[in-house]
Design a protein around this motif. Structure first.
Motif, PDB file in Angstrom:
ATOM      1  N   GLY A   1      12.119  34.097 -46.948  1.00 22.94           N
ATOM      2  CA  GLY A   1      12.339  34.919 -45.756  1.00 22.94           C
ATOM      3  C   GLY A   1      12.656  34.066 -44.549  1.00 22.94           C
ATOM      4  N   TRP A   2      11.932  32.967 -44.383  1.00 25.74           N
ATOM      5  CA  TRP A   2      12.206  32.087 -43.248  1.00 25.74           C
ATOM      6  C   TRP A   2      13.585  31.441 -43.395  1.00 25.74           C
ATOM      7  CZ3 TRP A   2       7.797  32.151 -40.048  1.00 25.74           C
ATOM      8  CH2 TRP A   2       7.987  31.585 -38.789  1.00 25.74           C
ATOM      9  N   ALA A   3      13.958  31.082 -44.617  1.00 28.72           N
ATOM     10  CA  ALA A   3      15.293  30.523 -44.850  1.00 28.72           C
ATOM     11  C   ALA A   3      16.370  31.549 -44.509  1.00 28.72           C
ATOM     12  CB  ALA A   3      15.430  30.080 -46.310  1.00 28.72           C
ATOM     13  N   PHE A   4      16.157  32.788 -44.914  1.00 22.56           N
ATOM     14  CA  PHE A   4      17.105  33.858 -44.601  1.00 22.56           C
ATOM     15  C   PHE A   4      17.211  34.043 -43.089  1.00 22.56           C
ATOM     16  CE2 PHE A   4      18.408  38.491 -44.882  1.00 22.56           C
ATOM     17  CZ  PHE A   4      19.651  38.217 -45.433  1.00 22.56           C
ATOM     18  N   GLY A   5      16.071  33.936 -42.397  1.00 23.20           N
ATOM     19  CA  GLY A   5      16.092  34.022 -40.944  1.00 23.20           C
ATOM     20  C   GLY A   5      16.886  32.890 -40.314  1.00 23.20           C
TER      21      GLY A   5
ATOM     22  N   ARG B   1       9.510  26.953 -52.461  1.00 23.32           N
ATOM     23  CA  ARG B   1       9.320  26.604 -53.879  1.00 23.32           C
ATOM     24  C   ARG B   1       8.164  25.618 -54.050  1.00 23.32           C
ATOM     25  NH1 ARG B   1      12.727  30.503 -53.036  1.00 23.32           N
ATOM     26  NH2 ARG B   1      13.734  31.210 -54.943  1.00 23.32           N
ATOM     27  N   PHE B   2       8.071  24.625 -53.160  1.00 25.55           N
ATOM     28  CA  PHE B   2       6.948  23.690 -53.231  1.00 25.55           C
ATOM     29  C   PHE B   2       5.632  24.393 -52.925  1.00 25.55           C
ATOM     30  CE2 PHE B   2      10.269  20.379 -52.681  1.00 25.55           C
ATOM     31  CZ  PHE B   2       9.906  19.552 -53.738  1.00 25.55           C
ATOM     32  N   ASP B   3       5.682  25.337 -51.983  1.00 24.83           N
ATOM     33  CA  ASP B   3       4.499  26.142 -51.658  1.00 24.83           C
ATOM     34  C   ASP B   3       4.026  26.883 -52.907  1.00 24.83           C
ATOM     35  OD1 ASP B   3       2.754  28.181 -50.815  1.00 24.83           O
ATOM     36  OD2 ASP B   3       3.715  28.337 -48.871  1.00 24.83           O
ATOM     37  N   ARG B   4       4.959  27.473 -53.625  1.00 26.29           N
ATOM     38  CA  ARG B   4       4.609  28.224 -54.838  1.00 26.29           C
ATOM     39  C   ARG B   4       3.965  27.316 -55.879  1.00 26.29           C
ATOM     40  NH1 ARG B   4       9.081  31.250 -58.743  1.00 26.29           N
ATOM     41  NH2 ARG B   4       7.607  32.222 -60.184  1.00 26.29           N
ATOM     42  N   ARG B   5       4.431  26.084 -55.965  1.00 27.83           N
ATOM     43  CA  ARG B   5       3.929  25.187 -57.018  1.00 27.83           C
ATOM     44  C   ARG B   5       2.655  24.459 -56.602  1.00 27.83           C
ATOM     45  NH1 ARG B   5       7.446  20.613 -60.348  1.00 27.83           N
ATOM     46  NH2 ARG B   5       5.715  19.875 -61.642  1.00 27.83           N
ATOM     47  N   PHE B   6       2.620  23.962 -55.342  1.00 27.16           N
ATOM     48  CA  PHE B   6       1.507  23.118 -54.918  1.00 27.16           C
ATOM     49  C   PHE B   6       0.584  23.792 -53.896  1.00 27.16           C
ATOM     50  CE2 PHE B   6       5.091  20.197 -55.908  1.00 27.16           C
ATOM     51  CZ  PHE B   6       4.518  19.552 -56.999  1.00 27.16           C
ATOM     52  N   GLY B   7       0.991  24.934 -53.367  1.00 30.69           N
ATOM     53  CA  GLY B   7       0.220  25.582 -52.318  1.00 30.69           C
ATOM     54  C   GLY B   7       0.728  25.180 -50.942  1.00 30.69           C
ATOM     55  N   PRO B   8       0.338  25.919 -49.899  1.00 33.57           N
ATOM     56  CA  PRO B   8       0.892  25.663 -48.563  1.00 33.57           C
ATOM     57  C   PRO B   8       0.353  24.407 -47.884  1.00 33.57           C
ATOM     58  CG  PRO B   8      -0.691  27.461 -48.492  1.00 33.57           C
ATOM     59  CD  PRO B   8      -0.487  27.137 -49.945  1.00 33.57           C
ATOM     60  N   LYS B   9      -0.857  23.987 -48.202  1.00 33.81           N
ATOM     61  CA  LYS B   9      -1.447  22.872 -47.462  1.00 33.81           C
ATOM     62  C   LYS B   9      -0.648  21.570 -47.609  1.00 33.81           C
ATOM     63  CE  LYS B   9      -5.779  20.410 -46.567  1.00 33.81           C
ATOM     64  NZ  LYS B   9      -7.239  20.320 -46.863  1.00 33.81           N
ATOM     65  N   PRO B  10      -0.274  21.141 -48.827  1.00 33.16           N
ATOM     66  CA  PRO B  10       0.537  19.914 -48.920  1.00 33.16           C
ATOM     67  C   PRO B  10       1.871  20.022 -48.182  1.00 33.16           C
ATOM     68  CG  PRO B  10      -0.362  20.508 -51.069  1.00 33.16           C
ATOM     69  CD  PRO B  10      -0.620  21.666 -50.165  1.00 33.16           C
TER      70      PRO B  10
ATOM     71  N   GLN C   1       6.469  26.444 -40.726  1.00 36.95           N
ATOM     72  CA  GLN C   1       6.154  27.786 -40.239  1.00 36.95           C
ATOM     73  C   GLN C   1       6.012  28.776 -41.396  1.00 36.95           C
ATOM     74  OE1 GLN C   1       8.081  28.780 -36.154  1.00 36.95           O
ATOM     75  NE2 GLN C   1       9.468  27.343 -37.140  1.00 36.95           N
ATOM     76  N   ALA C   2       6.893  28.665 -42.386  1.00 39.87           N
ATOM     77  CA  ALA C   2       6.789  29.536 -43.555  1.00 39.87           C
ATOM     78  C   ALA C   2       5.487  29.274 -44.308  1.00 39.87           C
ATOM     79  CB  ALA C   2       7.989  29.332 -44.470  1.00 39.87           C
TER      80      ALA C   2
ATOM     81  N   LYS D   1      -0.463  36.663 -55.247  1.00 41.64           N
ATOM     82  CA  LYS D   1      -0.860  35.479 -54.493  1.00 41.64           C
ATOM     83  C   LYS D   1       0.019  34.285 -54.839  1.00 41.64           C
ATOM     84  CE  LYS D   1      -5.008  32.811 -53.334  1.00 41.64           C
ATOM     85  NZ  LYS D   1      -6.463  32.666 -53.572  1.00 41.64           N
ATOM     86  N   ALA D   2       0.437  34.196 -56.085  1.00 36.94           N
ATOM     87  CA  ALA D   2       1.285  33.079 -56.510  1.00 36.94           C
ATOM     88  C   ALA D   2       2.699  33.190 -55.950  1.00 36.94           C
ATOM     89  CB  ALA D   2       1.340  33.017 -58.035  1.00 36.94           C
ATOM     90  N   GLU D   3       3.115  34.405 -55.582  1.00 36.40           N
ATOM     91  CA  GLU D   3       4.502  34.621 -55.171  1.00 36.40           C
ATOM     92  C   GLU D   3       4.709  34.620 -53.664  1.00 36.40           C
ATOM     93  OE1 GLU D   3       7.421  35.005 -56.933  1.00 36.40           O
ATOM     94  OE2 GLU D   3       6.202  34.222 -58.558  1.00 36.40           O
ATOM     95  N   ILE D   4       3.647  34.805 -52.877  1.00 35.32           N
ATOM     96  CA  ILE D   4       3.880  34.997 -51.443  1.00 35.32           C
ATOM     97  C   ILE D   4       4.417  33.739 -50.760  1.00 35.32           C
ATOM     98  CG2 ILE D   4       2.250  36.890 -51.160  1.00 35.32           C
ATOM     99  CD1 ILE D   4       0.275  34.817 -50.003  1.00 35.32           C
ATOM    100  N   GLY D   5       4.121  32.547 -51.308  1.00 31.90           N
ATOM    101  CA  GLY D   5       4.692  31.331 -50.731  1.00 31.90           C
ATOM    102  C   GLY D   5       6.200  31.319 -50.851  1.00 31.90           C
ATOM    103  N   ARG D   6       6.690  31.673 -52.040  1.00 30.93           N
ATOM    104  CA  ARG D   6       8.138  31.735 -52.244  1.00 30.93           C
ATOM    105  C   ARG D   6       8.753  32.827 -51.379  1.00 30.93           C
ATOM    106  NH1 ARG D   6      11.377  35.061 -54.696  1.00 30.93           N
ATOM    107  NH2 ARG D   6       9.623  36.266 -55.526  1.00 30.93           N
ATOM    108  N   ILE D   7       8.107  33.988 -51.301  1.00 27.65           N
ATOM    109  CA  ILE D   7       8.639  35.089 -50.494  1.00 27.65           C
ATOM    110  C   ILE D   7       8.694  34.698 -49.020  1.00 27.65           C
ATOM    111  CG2 ILE D   7       8.179  37.448 -49.709  1.00 27.65           C
ATOM    112  CD1 ILE D   7       6.923  37.958 -52.479  1.00 27.65           C
TER     113      ILE D   7
END
Length: 456
Positions: free
Chosen positions: A150-154, A307-316, A371-372, A140-146
């Motif tokens: 992935g979106w960046a790679f896209g 990276r921010f998603d991983r640290r602070f979560g997706p909502k912020p 979107q990510a 759960k902690a890693e899916i934000g980074r993944i």
């Protein structure tokens, strides 16, 4: 060994984003859409209207069947066969755009729009099924980074495809590419064959780069047997999910919120190239350069957003991105050839162009990151056992009111007689989405229920 295997699965999943992004970058936004409106349709106004109706029709198709297909898929075992079928629709729809000749008759225009819609349906349904694999790729902690990576790679995939098109294929009014070459392979510039080749090019790009996904992304073994009557079982479970939504306040609020802010974002993407051509008088080449800049900054934005998603979560991350996009819309409304932020400028000034390039960077960075983070948020809100169905509902929320942005843009443009003021309703859609986020719990209704599955 298991870490190496899972790393390959993650990379394979990222390659799906790389493979499919040109449909959005090349066809929906920067190359084919402005070409269709300016050269294929009888006139730009009619072209914009036809383009809007096509997006509306494809959106309705996706909205109606995405949750049903997702529910059925959760009862049929592997998702890869489904993704192969959606890939076929993507390929056929993109390839057929080669026949979008300049000044086409009404019958040809109709079938070109149908082809684009078929490809769009394939793209969106494929995304639903691959997004449902995301929770199996890490903790759960890693899916934000993944998700962000992935979106960046896209974005990088879309950028690379756009660079190739502009350097070697898409021609300007003088019949040459960005670097002054005639289109490759003997394509006839007078018939706009270089620009029209964007369809087959996008199809072949997908065909080649989807291979790592199918080679490396293995799915977890099912813990329960596949239902024999998969359609009935899927519809029954979908009905149960829909009935339970009022009791899942956070999930319901998130689906409603994303309905509005994602529709506003899609409005920016769908009409950005047409806007630049109409208000600023940009050529296809200029719009393409704008796309390169937006995609470059967008890739970085997605990476940092993950990276921010991983640290602070997706909502912020979602909140900040929506505020940036509102600011961009306000800048666009107050800028044209004669003014910047409502302050007059010289007619020959290139300051409006520079500012619009800046807006493109902000759209790329904030649009990709939101979107990510949004699909990460969906994972946190959803029932882990019904992930494909959940992303079907997520697609429904993104398409259920997909007529809002194009319809409101068309209405505002008609009422004001200004293409610039026509984008003003997007601010309202973003604000509604932002307000609804107040009721969204960052970790979902049951934060302890989420556990990732891993492929054997």
């Amino acid at each position: 060994m298991s870490e190496v295997r899972n790393s390959k699965r993650i990379w394979g999943w990222w390659w799906f984003d790389w493979a499919n992004q040109p449909y959005n970058t090349l066809l929906l936004t920067f190359i084919f859409a402005p070409y269709f409106a300016a050269s294929v349709a009888p006139d730009p106004v009619t072209g914009q209207a036809l383009w809007g109706w096509m997006n509306f029709a494809a959106g309705v198709m996706i909205a109606l069947f995405a949750p049903i297909l997702g529910a059925i898929a959760d009862n049929t075992g592997p998702k890869r066969p489904w993704i192969m079928f959606w890939s076929l629709l993507y390929f056929i729809g993109a390839w057929a755009l080669w026949w979008a000749v300049p000044g086409a008759d009404s019958s040809t225009i109709f079938w070109i729009l149908v082809a684009f819609g078929v490809g769009m349906v394939g793209l969106e349904y494929g995304i639903i099924f691959t997004n449902a694999i995301l929770p199996t790729l890490g903790s759960k902690a890693e899916i934000g980074r993944i998700s962000g990576s992935g979106w960046a790679f896209g974005y990088l995939g879309g950028l690379a495809a756009l660079v190739v098109m502009l350097l070697f294929l898409a021609e300007n009014e003088q019949g040459v590419t960005l670097i002054g070459l005639a289109p490759l392979f003997g394509l006839e510039a007078a018939a706009r064959e270089g620009t029209r080749s964007v369809g087959p090019f996008t199809a072949l790009w997908y065909l080649v780069f989807i291979i790592p996904f199918f080679l490396w992304v293995r799915e977890p073994k099912r813990q329960k047997p596949v239902s024999r009557d998969v359609v009935r079982a899927g519809l029954r479970e979908l009905g149960h999910t829909l009935k339970s939504l009022p009791g899942q306040s956070s999930l319901l609020a998130y689906l409603l919120s994303s309905t509005f802010y994602r529709d506003a974002l899609n409005g920016i993407y769908a009409f950005g190239g047409i806007y630049a051509a109409g208000v600023l008088g940009w050529s296809i080449i200029q719009i393409g350069v704008f796309g390169i800049l937006a995609a470059s900054v967008g890739a970085a934005g997605c990476w940092f957003g993950g990276r921010f998603d991983r640290r602070f979560g997706p909502k912020p991350v979602i909140i900040v991105c929506i505020l940036v996009l509102i600011t961009v819309c306000a800048i666009i409304i107050s800028t044209d050839r004669s003014m910047i932020l409502f302050f007059p400028v010289e007619a020959a000034s290139n300051a409006p162009d520079i500012l619009f390039y800046f807006c493109g960077c902000m759209i790329g960075a904030a649009g990709g990151a939101v979107q990510a983070a949004s699909r990460t948020m969906m994972v946190r809100q959803a029932n882990p056992a019904r992930m494909t169905e959940a992303f079907g509902l997520y697609a429904l929320s993104g398409k259920a009111l997909s007529f809002m942005a194009p319809g409101l843009i068309a209405l505002a443009t008609t009422v004001t007689g200004s293409q610039r003021l026509g984008v003003s309703p997007l601010i309202g859609l973003f604000l509604i989405g932002l307000v609804l986020l107040l009721w969204v719990k960052p970790e979902g209704e049951n934060p302890h229920a989420w556990e990732p599955e891993h492929a054997a």
